[in-house]
Enzyme design. Structure first.
Site, short mmCIF file in Angstrom:
data_model
loop_
_atom_site.label_atom_id
_atom_site.label_comp_id
_atom_site.label_asym_id
_atom_site.label_seq_id
_atom_site.Cartn_x
_atom_site.Cartn_y
_atom_site.Cartn_z
N GLU A 194 32.95 43.68 40.24
CA GLU A 194 33.63 42.89 40.83
C GLU A 194 33.82 42.72 42.24
O GLU A 194 34.66 42.85 43.24
CB GLU A 194 35.11 43.44 40.27
CG GLU A 194 35.19 43.47 38.87
CD GLU A 194 36.77 44.01 38.19
OE1 GLU A 194 37.34 44.59 38.91
OE2 GLU A 194 36.45 44.34 37.13
N GLU A 308 33.13 43.04 28.47
CA GLU A 308 34.31 43.79 28.28
C GLU A 308 35.36 42.79 27.39
O GLU A 308 36.31 42.47 27.83
CB GLU A 308 35.03 44.14 29.43
CG GLU A 308 34.16 44.87 30.65
CD GLU A 308 34.78 45.15 31.93
OE1 GLU A 308 35.85 44.88 32.15
OE2 GLU A 308 34.18 45.92 32.83
#
Ligand code: G3I
Length: 399
Positions: A194, A308
């Site tokens: 991220e 995810e």
């Protein structure tokens, strides 16, 4: 008469013999085992059998995983690995049995994050990941390392310095110790997680470094912390696949930045082998947007994994369970995605779900998982098992 008294005598002698200690074996003295010099490793207490655990009654004590008889991992054996998250609770039934039957890959949800791996500077905590690796290796399950470099869950010292050299040393030390400790046992690492800002378009000059998130690592080292992280990880385990992992990767703006970053890094010889599209979607997700990104990333010649995956039901109400309509709607989205993933099987290495049962998910209020809280499979499970069939049965085959 004679034989009757003989029989009586025989019975009495047998009775006396039994009373006196019954047999030579018991009379042999047993040499006492010496006390171990180190405490023995505790043997795990076997899980009580659900049928008899409730003080003899036949009522099961808690939820039980009833084997489904089908397995997601087997259904996708010719396509890609099927993963789920691991928490220490995975070692215990019913989750343990569920994971073993359904998945062939795990990603630790929290136990390998920087603050867990290095809770204080220079002290590395390997106990929980060691138990995970043991479980995985005993059950032929692959393991993904998550994550080495992140702006969250990274403690109070990592990258929290204005001294660039010190920060680089911290980065090197963390990665070298963690990756090095599990060399050869972890199939792939989410090396950097991220790092790209939301809603920051790639500038006309293509300089992706302008789109990086303000993190402790960007502040202390500068944009080259990213390539350093990949190089340190590669040095520590040259066989592990190294990933850049992020959410909202089906957003074209973010996808273009990540594409430019990975392209540039690879051109510079940085060992980056894969892009992780997290996949925290909801029931309104555009399948087309997901396809565009998979295609765009695949063209870079890197692996793509869905790392995810979970699909929130937009209009779910936390106080109620899902209606049949909501379960089917969610299942259709899962089916459409898996139909798409199958088409990209040459590029997709793994699809990992971010959770098993709804109530343990980080988005539990939106029921995003494949299993109910009692460990029974939801509609989505069956949809994924055979997406084309499920879509045909629900009149959406041609979409
Ligand atoms: O461990 C403490 C516990 O001691 C304390 O009692 C409890 C009280 O709330 O908190 C526990 O820590 C929580 C931890 O999960 C373990 O359960 C944290 O508060 C909580 O913030 C943390 O949330 C995790 C989150 O990452 C952190 O940002 C979620 O479980 C985890 O699913 C989530 O996973 C992330 C991926 O790593 C990266 N991509 C996004 C994804 C979803 O946010």
């Amino acid at each position: 008469m004679k034989s009757r008294s003989f029989l009586l005598l025989l019975i009495i002698s047998l009775f006396v013999f039994m009373l006196s200690g019954c047999g030579a074996d018991n009379q042999t003295s047993v040499t006492p085992t010496p006390e171990p010099s180190t405490p023995p490793t505790p043997t795990p207490t076997p899980e009580p059998s659900p049928e008899t655990s409730d003080s003899g009654s036949n009522k099961p004590k808690g939820p039980v995983y009833e084997p489904i008889g089908s397995s997601l991992a087997e259904a996708y054996a010719d396509y890609f690995l099927i993963g789920t998250i691991y928490t220490p609770n995975t070692l215990v039934d019913p989750e343990r049995s569920l994971v073993i039957e359904q998945f062939n890959c795990i990603t630790p949800e929290n136990i390998m994050k920087p603050e867990s791996m290095q809770p204080s500077e220079g002290y590395f905590a390997f106990t929980l990941p060691d138990a995970m690796l043991k479980f995985a290796e005993e059950n032929n399950i692959k393991v993904i390392g998550h994550t080495l470099v992140w702006h969250q869950q990274s403690g109070r010292f990592l990258g929290q310095t204005s001294d660039r050299e010190k920060a680089i040393e911290q980065l090197r030390n963390h990665i070298t110790n963690v990756v090095g400790n599990y060399k050869g046992r972890i199939m792939a690492w989410d090396v950097v997680n991220e790092a790209v800002k939301d809603g920051a378009p790639l500038p006309a000059d293509g300089d992706w470094t302008k789109c990086l998130r303000e993190t402790q690592w960007l502040r202390s080292i500068g944009p080259d912390y990213i390539e350093m992280a990949f190089r340190f990880a590669h040095e520590a385990d040259p066989d592990a696949k190294l990933y850049y992992n992020d959410y909202n990767m089906n957003d074209e703006v973010k996808a273009k930045v990540v594409h430019a970053m990975v392209k540039d890094l690879r051109a510079k010889g940085v060992p980056i082998h894969g892009i992780g599209m997290q996949g925290h979607y909801d029931t309104n997700v555009s399948i087309e947007s997901v396809e565009k990104s998979i295609k765009m990333f695949s063209e870079l010649g890197v692996e793509v994994s869905i790392t995810e995956l979970d699909i929130s039901v937009n209009d779910a109400s936390v106080s109620k369970s899902l209606t049949e309509e909501q379960e089917v709607r969610q299942a259709i989205v899962y089916a459409k995605l898996f139909k798409l993933f199958k088409q990209y099987k040459d590029n997709i290495v793994r699809v990992t779900f971010w959770g098993t049962i709804d109530s343990k998910s980080w988005r539990r209020d939106k029921f995003p998982c494949l299993f109910r809280n009692d460990y029974t499979p939801k509609e989505a499970y069956y949809a994924i098992l055979d997406p084309e069939k499920y879509l045909a049965e629900h009149g959406v085959a041609e979409e």
